[in-house]
Design an enzyme around this catalytic site. Structure first.
Site, PDB file in Angstrom:
ATOM      1  N   ARG A 106      50.762  32.178 -14.624  1.00 33.84           N
ATOM      2  CA  ARG A 106      49.705  32.568 -15.571  1.00 33.84           C
ATOM      3  C   ARG A 106      50.361  33.271 -16.739  1.00 33.84           C
ATOM      4  NH1 ARG A 106      48.016  37.136 -11.371  1.00 33.84           N
ATOM      5  NH2 ARG A 106      49.252  38.838 -12.231  1.00 33.84           N
ATOM      6  N   ALA A 161      38.283  34.504  -3.928  1.00 35.76           N
ATOM      7  CA  ALA A 161      37.104  34.047  -4.676  1.00 35.76           C
ATOM      8  C   ALA A 161      37.527  33.178  -5.855  1.00 35.76           C
ATOM      9  CB  ALA A 161      36.327  35.253  -5.178  1.00 35.76           C
ATOM     10  N   ARG A 194       0.815  -1.217   0.000  1.00 37.39           N
ATOM     11  CA  ARG A 194       0.000   0.000   0.000  1.00 37.39           C
ATOM     12  C   ARG A 194       0.849   1.268   0.000  1.00 37.39           C
ATOM     13  NH1 ARG A 194      -3.475  -2.378   4.938  1.00 37.39           N
ATOM     14  NH2 ARG A 194      -1.585  -3.635   5.074  1.00 37.39           N
ATOM     15  N   ASP A 226       5.687  -1.767  11.614  1.00 40.58           N
ATOM     16  CA  ASP A 226       5.183  -0.516  11.033  1.00 40.58           C
ATOM     17  C   ASP A 226       4.437   0.322  12.078  1.00 40.58           C
ATOM     18  OD1 ASP A 226       2.866  -1.991  11.346  1.00 40.58           O
ATOM     19  OD2 ASP A 226       2.199  -1.843   9.265  1.00 40.58           O
TER      20      ASP A 226
HETATM   21  C1  UD1 Z   1      -2.141  -6.248  10.980  1.00 43.78           C
HETATM   22  C2  UD1 Z   1      -3.096  -7.168  11.730  1.00 43.78           C
HETATM   23  C3  UD1 Z   1      -4.352  -6.394  12.092  1.00 43.78           C
HETATM   24  C4  UD1 Z   1      -3.978  -5.183  12.903  1.00 43.78           C
HETATM   25  C5  UD1 Z   1      -2.950  -4.318  12.209  1.00 43.78           C
HETATM   26  C6  UD1 Z   1      -2.442  -3.271  13.164  1.00 43.78           C
HETATM   27  C7  UD1 Z   1      -2.707  -9.398  10.828  1.00 43.78           C
HETATM   28  C8  UD1 Z   1      -3.256 -10.498   9.977  1.00 43.78           C
HETATM   29  N1  UD1 Z   1      -3.450  -8.292  10.898  1.00 43.78           N
HETATM   30  O1  UD1 Z   1      -2.748  -5.906   9.771  1.00 43.78           O
HETATM   31  O2  UD1 Z   1      -5.220  -7.214  12.838  1.00 43.78           O
HETATM   32  O3  UD1 Z   1      -5.152  -4.406  13.164  1.00 43.78           O
HETATM   33  O4  UD1 Z   1      -1.827  -5.127  11.799  1.00 43.78           O
HETATM   34  O5  UD1 Z   1      -1.594  -2.333  12.548  1.00 43.78           O
HETATM   35  O6  UD1 Z   1      -1.670  -9.547  11.418  1.00 43.78           O
HETATM   36  N2  UD1 Z   1       4.766  -8.969   7.857  1.00 43.78           N
HETATM   37  C9  UD1 Z   1       5.735  -9.935   7.798  1.00 43.78           C
HETATM   38  N3  UD1 Z   1       5.528 -11.022   7.011  1.00 43.78           N
HETATM   39  C10 UD1 Z   1       4.392 -11.203   6.283  1.00 43.78           C
HETATM   40  C11 UD1 Z   1       3.401 -10.199   6.357  1.00 43.78           C
HETATM   41  C12 UD1 Z   1       3.614  -9.093   7.162  1.00 43.78           C
HETATM   42  O7  UD1 Z   1       6.778  -9.841   8.446  1.00 43.78           O
HETATM   43  O8  UD1 Z   1       4.290 -12.231   5.600  1.00 43.78           O
HETATM   44  C13 UD1 Z   1       4.994  -7.763   8.703  1.00 43.78           C
HETATM   45  C14 UD1 Z   1       4.925  -6.465   7.925  1.00 43.78           C
HETATM   46  O9  UD1 Z   1       6.213  -6.099   7.444  1.00 43.78           O
HETATM   47  C15 UD1 Z   1       4.377  -5.488   8.938  1.00 43.78           C
HETATM   48  C16 UD1 Z   1       3.615  -6.345   9.909  1.00 43.78           C
HETATM   49  O10 UD1 Z   1       3.985  -7.683   9.659  1.00 43.78           O
HETATM   50  O11 UD1 Z   1       5.403  -4.778   9.613  1.00 43.78           O
HETATM   51  C17 UD1 Z   1       2.098  -6.195   9.753  1.00 43.78           C
HETATM   52  O12 UD1 Z   1       1.742  -6.509   8.432  1.00 43.78           O
HETATM   53  P1  UD1 Z   1       0.667  -5.647   7.640  1.00 43.78           P
HETATM   54  O13 UD1 Z   1       0.520  -6.229   6.287  1.00 43.78           O
HETATM   55  O14 UD1 Z   1       0.980  -4.220   7.755  1.00 43.78           O
HETATM   56  O15 UD1 Z   1      -0.640  -6.003   8.486  1.00 43.78           O
HETATM   57  P2  UD1 Z   1      -1.987  -5.170   8.556  1.00 43.78           P
HETATM   58  O16 UD1 Z   1      -2.781  -5.443   7.334  1.00 43.78           O
HETATM   59  O17 UD1 Z   1      -1.724  -3.778   8.901  1.00 43.78           O
HETATM   60 CA    CA Z   2       0.111  -2.576   9.070  1.00 39.27          CA
END
Ligand code: UD1
Ligand code: CA
Length: 460
Positions: free
Chosen positions: A447, A387, A18, A107
């Site tokens: 020069r 300069a 996103r 994040d």
């Molecule tokens: C996630 C939660 C959601 C919560 C929200 C809060 C899940 C399924 N959902 O959603 O319930 O409300 O955070 O901010 O967890 N990541 C990995 N490996 C992966 C996927 C993601 O390490 O395979 C890491 C991402 O880098 C990120 C974190 O996990 O830092 C969260 O992933 P993200 O895709 O942002 O989850 P959300 O959709 O925000």
């Molecule tokens: Ca997130």
């Protein structure tokens, strides 16, 4: 150092689709520092060195950015969801011997040291098998929704995509913040039960909640209200919003400490910067990294400073750029000064407009007032650089050094071809191209001589 109560796992493997960027999301910056930098800073005071990180998309960039965390990254080669990420890190977590593991989304950069500490304290007291932090934001739409039974006990976290009022009941507004504390012995048996049977086809860490509830485990949610500090950042808008919040907090803190800010809404100061009371700054202005600005220094508008030290009473005039530079007491820089890495100004020295310095030391009281390049150079105290002086430090293959002695005077528009030494008190005639050393006190001129030729046959 092993913290037997809890270790931590940061989930940072996702791309952050996103965000529409090729850079891993967790390396996106706020006030010049990445999201992960903030998360680590919040975790370290409570968890010490037992902090592991799941990396996946762009893993080498993430690992390079945090060499101090070396050996504590776990690769999630395919990013199959947050539950899958946890599974990849689980053996490392178990090996710490800790009782609990705090899992946090990478994040969530606004989380504070205090929030982490409070959450761990609550877990210590409650001894739950699974605890997680919830918030009640104005707009809960994208977050995982928390469901509770009639008695108010948590029953599940349902991802927004999978939420169906007919099945899950009305939306309460309470959502998952992505910060969990798992009792390792309890969750150990649940991990293999995660499936990817949902709208995203991903393994969700959040499914651990209803799995734990079904097994009769002690599950709690700690609600922190409508706190921006606990909001995950998924897109450029949320990043901008969080950064603006942090910027304002930093500016308010400076104002309260005794730093004068003009146009304070456009003064941007990174979290690692130290600014002493009595400094005066006019925005727009950006100060990043480990910069230190000492008492009495003045920074005019449109100045950008990174990883530099500005000593007492120095004046940095408008539109100057400084990186990895040292500016001594009472020095003046700019307007339009450019100090690149390794530029050092000793006290009372001056660099004027359109002067660039790189790996160069300007001695005490020395001056380079206009249109000059000083690279790989040492300039003695009290020297005057006219300069248009250029140190020609690069021969196409290697860099060479220019040494200018104390009190030397370099005439305007001179090229000093390095390696070359200009002696103390030496004088270089304007417009010279100097390729040989000049002894102390001597005059060096190189020069073409001027020839004035009378024009006998002028066309009328
Ligand atoms: C996630 C939660 C959601 C919560 C929200 C809060 C899940 C399924 N959902 O959603 O319930 O409300 O955070 O901010 O967890 N990541 C990995 N490996 C992966 C996927 C993601 O390490 O395979 C890491 C991402 O880098 C990120 C974190 O996990 O830092 C969260 O992933 P993200 O895709 O942002 O989850 P959300 O959709 O925000
Ligand atoms: Ca997130």
């Amino acid at each position: 150092m092993t913290n037997s109560f809890a270790c931590a796992l940061v989930l940072a493997g996702g791309k952050g689709t996103r965000m529409h960027s090729d850079k891993p999301k967790v390396l996106k910056t706020l006030l010049g520092e990445s999201m992960l930098y903030y998360v680590y800073n919040a975790l370290r005071p409570s968890l010490g060195d037992d902090i592991f990180t799941i990396v996946g998309y762009g893993s080498s960039y993430v690992e390079e950015s945090f060499s101090d965390m070396k050996g504590r990254f776990v690769l999630q080669a395919e990013q199959l969801g947050t539950g899958h990420a946890l599974q990849q890190g689980w053996e490392r977590i178990k090996a710490t011997g800790s009782k609990y593991c705090l899992v946090i989304n990478g994040d969530t950069p606004l989380i504070s040291e205090a929030a982490v500490k409070d959450f761990l304290e609550a877990v210590k007291e409650d001894q739950a098998d699974l605890s997680f932090v919830t918030i009640t934001p104005d707009d809960p739409c994208q977050f995982g929704r928390v469901t509770r039974n009639k008695a108010g006990q948590v029953t599940a976290i349902v991802e927004a995509k999978d939420f169906d009022e007919a099945v899950h009941g009305p939306v309460s507004g309470e959502v998952n913040a992505g910060i969990y504390c798992l009792k390792i012995s309890a969750v150990d048996g649940l991990l293999s039960k995660l499936t990817n049977e949902n709208k995203s086809g991903e393994y969700y860490i959040t499914d651990l909640v209803d799995l734990a509830v079904e097994c009769g485990m002690h599950v709690t949610a700690v609600n922190c209200g409508n706190s921006i500090d606990l909001m995950g950042i998924n897109n450029p808008f949320e990043l901008a919003h969080a950064e603006s919040e942090l910027r304002e907090r930093a500016a308010v803190k400076l104002l309260k400490s005794g730093v004068t800010l003009h146009n304070w809404e456009s003064v941007v100061v990174g979290p690692g910067v130290v600014i002493e009371p009595g400094v005066e700054i006019t925005g727009p202005c950006e100060i990043y990294g480990n910069s230190v600005i000492r008492r009495g220094a003045v920074l005019q508008s449109h100045v950008r400073i990174k990883d530099s030290n500005i000593a007492e009473n120095a004046l940095i005039k408008a539109y100057s750029h400084l990186e990895d530079a040292e500016v001594g007491v009472n020095c003046m820089v700019g307007p339009y000064g450019r100090l690149r890495p390794g530029a050092v100004l000793m006290e009372d020295s001056k660099v004027g407009n359109f002067v660039e310095m790189k790996k160069a030391v300007l001695g005490k009281g020395a001056k380079a007032s206009h249109l000059t390049y000083l690279g790989d150079s040492e300039i003695g105290a009290g020297a005057n650089i006219g300069a248009g002086t250029i140190t020609c430090n690069y021969d196409g293959k290697n860099k060479h050094k220019t040494v200018i002695g104390e009190g030397a005077f370099i005439g305007s528009n001179s090229a000093l071809v390095a390696p070359v030494i200009i002696g103390k008190g030496a004088l270089i005639g304007a417009g010279s191209t100097i390729t040989k050393n000049v002894k102390d006190g001597d005059l060096g001129v190189a020069r073409g001589r001027q020839v004035n030729i009378p024009r006998t046959s002028k066309k009328s």
